[in-house]
Design a protein around this motif. Sequence first.
Motif: not given
Length: 505
Positions: A413-418, A443-448, A471-472
């Motif tokens: 996990i890199v960040s949790v946003d908003d 290598n970054y994955i943005q998940v909703r 995520f990375i």
Amino acid sequence: MPPAPTSAPQSCRSALGVTHGDGGTGGPPLSEGAAAGRRPGLSGAAWGLEGRDGSRLRAALRGDRPEQREGRAVPSIGCAGRAAGLWCWRTACLDRRGPGDGPGGGAASTMLATRLWTRRKLPSLLARTLTSGTNGSPELPDMNEGHLPLHVNNVRSRLREIVGASTNWRDHVQAMQERKALHTLLAKQQEDLPPRRMKDSYLEVILPLGSQPEIREKYLNVHNSVRFGRILEDLDSLGVLICYTHTKQEMQPKSPLSIVTALVDKINLCKRIIYPDCDIKFTGSVSWVGKTSMEVKMHMLQLHDGDYSPVLDATFVMVARDPENKGPAFVNPLVPESPEEEEIFNQGELSFRSRKLPPNSVWMEDTKLKGLQICHPQERNIFNRIFGGFLMRKAFELGWAIACSYGGSRPFIVSVDDIMFQRPVEVGSLLLLSGQVCYTEKNYIQVRVHTEVYDADTRDHHTTNIFHFTFISENEVPRVVPKTYGESMLYLDGKRHFAAVMKEI
């Protein structure tokens, strides 16, 4: 011996009550002897053919004869045709028999030829009566097999002939066994097939709702309009027939191809109401061809005040398969002949590229995972509502699982946003979670992850939270590609969240 007549005697056409548009009978007049021997009372009305709109004739063909319901005997159309034909060749023979002809002389051949002519021409004469003078519509053109436009009822029958299918389900297995032998007719490469033009596959199909009211029942809905589902069926059948027309080989009575619908790209309607008492015309042709796929553009028009006005435009994508529908098969290439056709072809090429997945990519819809959680009292907070930390834990676990399955390795996990809590979750509710990859970069994955609560008592769905996780992965991941407009919006939103995270890092 006089030659056999080449056209029906006038008395035959008069007995059937059928004439050409110019009022003529289309045949040579009988001699005075035949005219004198004409039987009285054998008119079209005597056989139930009268009526300016041909209503009694259509009713008789359907077997719906009010005379029978009322207890009155009336000959059927078949009897009318046979009686009228019998009387015609009898009077013709009396008129044409020479002085030396006996009972078995030249009259026999004349009688036989005339009788055969009458029986051969009778169906087309009756068909003209069916379509004349109904509802003020113009007389329909010849819609028999081999002519344009086709009758809508002939589309399915022609498809069955092309593939060798039977109308009886019990013959299905045998038909499939026979199609296995068609494998040898498949092209080894597309270059072995002759190119086609757009006009080679052009077809017109008439749905005569106004000219033939007897087929209107099949298309009528409770709102006195046309059932749009029936229109979709006709468009699908027409699209397949257009593709078979494009790939037709003159020396092959049956097509070795199994052409099926792969995609309905779009259907745009320019009218809200389709009238059930006006004729409809479908037109279409192949507009783009790949190796094994074909794009078909079709148009639907409806007759109003003597002119056809557009109702809808449709674009279908068909694919060609082998005779057993187990693998792809090559189709004839398409050659545009004009700048307009070149533009249509290029539009099809762009649409195809947008539908084709690029290398090292994954469709966004294929990244989805879902979960369901029962909200027990164990997870309540001090206010007897479901604890917010529980919702975040479940959403994170689902997002981590999505990133893990997408990247093929352990994600971090890199960040949790908003995260915004839009409404509370009651104890006893069902918590529905759904998530997907909405953006990737290196290598970054943005998940909703989207969560909603379902109340079993009221059966209402309400969104509670939307989570954004970055995520990375240990390795570079494939690119995620949206396919629909809604997915494209999610892609842009995910890219915005990712850019904000990268700016802070």
